[in-house]
Design a protein around this motif. Structure first.
Motif, PDB file in Angstrom:
ATOM      1  N   GLY A 132      27.266 -26.315   7.970  1.00 47.21           N
ATOM      2  CA  GLY A 132      28.548 -26.814   6.626  1.00 47.21           C
ATOM      3  C   GLY A 132      28.013 -25.835   5.608  1.00 47.21           C
ATOM      4  N   PHE A 133      27.248 -25.504   4.754  1.00 45.93           N
ATOM      5  CA  PHE A 133      26.288 -25.088   3.977  1.00 45.93           C
ATOM      6  C   PHE A 133      26.904 -23.414   4.339  1.00 45.93           C
ATOM      7  N   VAL A 134      26.111 -22.535   5.557  1.00 51.41           N
ATOM      8  CA  VAL A 134      26.750 -21.077   6.038  1.00 51.41           C
ATOM      9  C   VAL A 134      27.919 -20.877   5.478  1.00 51.41           C
ATOM     10  N   TYR A 135      28.354 -22.113   6.415  1.00 50.22           N
ATOM     11  CA  TYR A 135      29.835 -21.752   6.518  1.00 50.22           C
ATOM     12  C   TYR A 135      30.666 -21.464   5.392  1.00 50.22           C
ATOM     13  N   LEU A 136      30.631 -22.438   4.601  1.00 44.03           N
ATOM     14  CA  LEU A 136      30.953 -22.517   2.981  1.00 44.03           C
ATOM     15  C   LEU A 136      30.107 -21.321   2.655  1.00 44.03           C
ATOM     16  N   LEU A 137      29.709 -20.743   2.618  1.00 45.04           N
ATOM     17  CA  LEU A 137      29.073 -19.109   2.299  1.00 45.04           C
ATOM     18  C   LEU A 137      30.113 -18.211   2.552  1.00 45.04           C
ATOM     19  N   PHE A 138      30.491 -18.342   4.148  1.00 46.95           N
ATOM     20  CA  PHE A 138      31.071 -17.721   4.498  1.00 46.95           C
ATOM     21  C   PHE A 138      32.417 -17.201   4.035  1.00 46.95           C
ATOM     22  N   TRP A 139      33.242 -17.853   3.649  1.00 46.90           N
ATOM     23  CA  TRP A 139      34.616 -17.989   3.190  1.00 46.90           C
ATOM     24  C   TRP A 139      34.484 -17.490   2.214  1.00 46.90           C
ATOM     25  N   VAL A 140      33.060 -16.843   1.610  1.00 53.40           N
ATOM     26  CA  VAL A 140      33.790 -15.599   0.291  1.00 53.40           C
ATOM     27  C   VAL A 140      33.996 -15.072   0.737  1.00 53.40           C
ATOM     28  N   GLY A 141      33.966 -14.349   1.988  1.00 53.83           N
ATOM     29  CA  GLY A 141      34.542 -13.324   2.666  1.00 53.83           C
ATOM     30  C   GLY A 141      34.395 -11.348   2.230  1.00 53.83           C
ATOM     31  N   LYS A 142      33.164 -11.332   1.618  1.00 54.49           N
ATOM     32  CA  LYS A 142      32.853 -10.218   1.465  1.00 54.49           C
ATOM     33  C   LYS A 142      31.695  -9.546   1.418  1.00 54.49           C
ATOM     34  N   LEU A 305      28.389 -11.105  15.345  1.00 53.69           N
ATOM     35  CA  LEU A 305      29.491 -11.087  16.040  1.00 53.69           C
ATOM     36  C   LEU A 305      30.583 -10.459  15.749  1.00 53.69           C
ATOM     37  N   PRO A 306      31.413 -10.921  14.518  1.00 55.40           N
ATOM     38  CA  PRO A 306      32.627 -10.031  14.032  1.00 55.40           C
ATOM     39  C   PRO A 306      32.578  -8.658  13.591  1.00 55.40           C
ATOM     40  N   MET A 307      31.287  -8.475  12.901  1.00 52.79           N
ATOM     41  CA  MET A 307      30.232  -6.628  12.197  1.00 52.79           C
ATOM     42  C   MET A 307      30.693  -6.213  13.838  1.00 52.79           C
ATOM     43  N   LEU A 308      30.014  -6.216  14.731  1.00 56.48           N
ATOM     44  CA  LEU A 308      29.964  -5.408  15.934  1.00 56.48           C
ATOM     45  C   LEU A 308      30.786  -5.269  16.464  1.00 56.48           C
ATOM     46  N   GLN A 309      32.080  -6.136  16.461  1.00 57.27           N
ATOM     47  CA  GLN A 309      33.299  -5.956  17.523  1.00 57.27           C
ATOM     48  C   GLN A 309      34.222  -4.470  16.248  1.00 57.27           C
ATOM     49  N   SER A 310      34.134  -4.903  14.940  1.00 56.62           N
ATOM     50  CA  SER A 310      35.478  -4.194  14.119  1.00 56.62           C
ATOM     51  C   SER A 310      34.204  -2.626  14.077  1.00 56.62           C
ATOM     52  N   ASP A 311      33.194  -2.895  14.074  1.00 58.20           N
ATOM     53  CA  ASP A 311      31.739  -1.515  14.223  1.00 58.20           C
ATOM     54  C   ASP A 311      32.579  -0.619  15.817  1.00 58.20           C
ATOM     55  N   TYR A 312      32.616  -1.370  17.167  1.00 61.96           N
ATOM     56  CA  TYR A 312      32.907  -0.809  17.355  1.00 61.96           C
ATOM     57  C   TYR A 312      34.756  -0.379  17.764  1.00 61.96           C
ATOM     58  N   ALA A 315      37.458  -0.936  13.323  1.00 63.59           N
ATOM     59  CA  ALA A 315      38.918  -1.757  12.803  1.00 63.59           C
ATOM     60  C   ALA A 315      38.469  -1.831  10.913  1.00 63.59           C
ATOM     61  N   THR A 316      38.304  -2.607  10.543  1.00 60.34           N
ATOM     62  CA  THR A 316      38.011  -2.974   8.851  1.00 60.34           C
ATOM     63  C   THR A 316      38.199  -4.473   9.170  1.00 60.34           C
ATOM     64  N   LEU A 317      37.689  -5.489   8.656  1.00 57.22           N
ATOM     65  CA  LEU A 317      36.342  -6.203   9.394  1.00 57.22           C
ATOM     66  C   LEU A 317      37.242  -7.113   8.085  1.00 57.22           C
ATOM     67  N   ASN A 318      38.550  -7.773   7.932  1.00 59.05           N
ATOM     68  CA  ASN A 318      38.480  -9.416   7.335  1.00 59.05           C
ATOM     69  C   ASN A 318      38.400 -10.172   7.664  1.00 59.05           C
ATOM     70  N   PHE A 319      36.896 -10.947   6.669  1.00 58.71           N
ATOM     71  CA  PHE A 319      36.481 -12.336   6.992  1.00 58.71           C
ATOM     72  C   PHE A 319      37.058 -13.443   6.772  1.00 58.71           C
ATOM     73  N   LYS A 320      38.789 -13.458   7.015  1.00 55.02           N
ATOM     74  CA  LYS A 320      39.100 -14.123   6.328  1.00 55.02           C
ATOM     75  C   LYS A 320      40.462 -14.321   6.996  1.00 55.02           C
ATOM     76  N   SER A 321      40.288 -13.530   8.393  1.00 57.69           N
ATOM     77  CA  SER A 321      41.710 -13.966   9.360  1.00 57.69           C
ATOM     78  C   SER A 321      41.469 -14.637   9.959  1.00 57.69           C
ATOM     79  N   LYS A 322      41.336 -16.052  11.239  1.00 58.15           N
ATOM     80  CA  LYS A 322      41.915 -16.717  11.730  1.00 58.15           C
ATOM     81  C   LYS A 322      40.984 -16.692  12.529  1.00 58.15           C
ATOM     82  N   GLN A 323      41.107 -15.329  13.394  1.00 57.58           N
ATOM     83  CA  GLN A 323      40.417 -14.932  14.653  1.00 57.58           C
ATOM     84  C   GLN A 323      39.366 -14.883  14.124  1.00 57.58           C
ATOM     85  N   VAL A 324      38.625 -14.308  12.847  1.00 55.95           N
ATOM     86  CA  VAL A 324      37.506 -14.104  12.826  1.00 55.95           C
ATOM     87  C   VAL A 324      36.305 -15.784  12.705  1.00 55.95           C
ATOM     88  N   ARG A 325      37.362 -16.117  11.604  1.00 57.39           N
ATOM     89  CA  ARG A 325      37.086 -17.489  11.327  1.00 57.39           C
ATOM     90  C   ARG A 325      36.444 -18.582  11.835  1.00 57.39           C
TER      91      ARG A 325
END
Length: 416
Positions: A132-142, A305-312, A315-325
């Motif tokens: 939960g702690f790591v996932y909360l940090l992820f919601w920072v989004g940048k 994994l989302p970073m690699l997919q957007s890199d491939y 595409a611009t990686l949006n950490f706040k998109s539903k798919q990435v989350r």
């Protein structure tokens, strides 16, 4: 003050790499090496950190020259199947790592809590908390925010392991002797061969995902070929810190367990073995270091994994998109596998590292090919020294992969 802030900003990409690189797998590998073989394998850390520095620099320079990230370049200039292969292989690697890392953190915290509560607190609760702690940090989004958070965590784990180093400091002569390459004898009563231990040390330090992510961070930093010196400095600082942290972990085990003739099989086991030999303070510091190392690697692991997919897909990686989350949530949830099923976390880490060992020769080979394409590199083509070094690293990676896999299969057969 502004100069200090500017300097810190230029080394954040390197600190991100340390967070990705130094995790519970590294702690276990280095502690096992120190407990089983003393400081005789110091040379392995030195060579691994030099290779890591060299490849960080080479991959970073490729992006500075071409403006392309590694995964996109593999897809564009070699074949799209090669790019997909790296996504799948690194995805499997990351999932295995997430399972093993959180399993080890839960085990360590459960063992540590027994010092304060009878019977301790179940590892499941610790796993839920840290997931939960790591996932909360992820919601920072940048990514920039991630880099700053990881910088703080890396500072904490560095401080913990350095304190342990000074508390349990070995004679410096032993460190220098350990820099001379040698292969110790196989210990009686253990399935671990020195070649497997060496391969695991190399595998946790020279991680393929590290170099691919490096190119993403360099591009996001907005660096160009004019920033080559900054890129090199960042690579040097990151590699030196990896070396210092790894040596600190090894010396903690060597100064206590090795001298007492006690072998090590897991990071959590070290807490119960270390306390009678080094005291509660040293054990507590080591436990905090393990937890910080686990979080520092878990954080970039779940977003890799989302970073690699957007890199491939460029595409611009949006950490706040539903798919990435959703992807990050699913990967994060894998951390409950070990606490709920009581599966062996070390075995899962070994399996994950086996995939990483297979991937490294391909990673080095692809960059060796790209670095010699004149239409891409122009006046910055790989020189003779760089090519020779890359070929030697490629041969070394193949040798380590072979020995690592040869040692992994007997361990897997024991558990199944």
């Amino acid at each position: 003050m502004n100069k200090i802030k500017s300097f810190i900003a230029t080394i954040l990409p390197g600190l991100f790499l340390i967070g990705l690189n130094i995790g519970t797998g590294s702690v276990t590998a280095m502690a096992k090496a120190g407990a089983n073989y003393g400081l005789s394998l110091t040379w392995t850390i030195a060579i691994s950190c030099y290779i890591t520095y060299f490849l960080i620099n080479v991959f970073g320079k490729y992006t500075l020259v071409t403006g392309e990230t590694a995964l996109y370049a593999f897809r564009k200039h070699i074949h799209q199947v090669v790019g997909l292969f790296f996504i799948v292989a690194l995805g499997i690697n990351v999932c295995g790592s997430v399972v093993g890392v959180m399993g080890i953190i839960a085990d360590v915290c459960c063992e540590w809590s027994k010092n304060y509560i009878d019977g301790g607190i179940s590892g499941v609760w610790f796993a839920v908390f840290f997931i939960g702690f790591v996932y909360l940090l992820f919601w920072v989004g940048k990514t920039k925010s991630f880099e700053k958070i990881l910088a703080a965590i890396v500072a904490l784990l560095s401080l913990c392991f350095l304190l342990n180093f000074f508390i349990l400091m070995p004679p410096l002569g032993e460190l220098f002797i350990g820099l001379v390459p040698s292969i110790p004898d196989t210990l009686n009563g253990t399935n671990d061969t020195p070649y497997l231990v060496i391969a695991s040390m190399v595998g946790t330090t020279v991680f393929s995902g590290l170099f691919i992510v490096r190119t993403i961070l360099v591009k996001e930093s907005g660096w160009s070929i004019k920033d080559l010196k900054i890129q090199k400095r960042d690579a040097v600082i990151a590699s030196i810190m990896m070396f210092v942290i790894s040596i600190s972990i090894m010396t903690s085990a060597s100064g206590t367990l090795f001298k007492a003739g006690i072998t090590l099989n897991s990071a959590s086991q070290m807490l119960t073995l270390l306390e009678p030999l080094a005291g509660t303070f040293a054990t507590t510091i080591f436990a905090v270091g393990i937890i910080a190392a686990g979080i520092s690697s878990q954080f970039p692991n779940v977003i890799l994994l989302p970073m690699l997919q957007s890199d491939y897909n460029q595409a611009t990686l949006n950490f706040k998109s539903k798919q990435v989350r959703l992807i990050v949530l699913v990967i994060s949830s894998l951390g409950l596998v070990v606490p709920l099923t009581h599966a062996p976390p070390i075995l899962l880490m070994i399996a994950s590292q086996a995939f990483g060992a297979l991937l490294l020769p391909f990673t080095v080979g692809c960059m060796l090919y790209l670095g010699n394409k004149k239409d891409l590199m122009k006046t910055h083509l790989f020189g003779m020294t760089t090519n020779i070094t890359m070929v030697l690293i490629l041969l070394f990676a193949i040798f380590m992969s072979f020995n690592g896999l040869k040692g992994v299969f007997p361990l897997i057969s024991v558990h199944f």
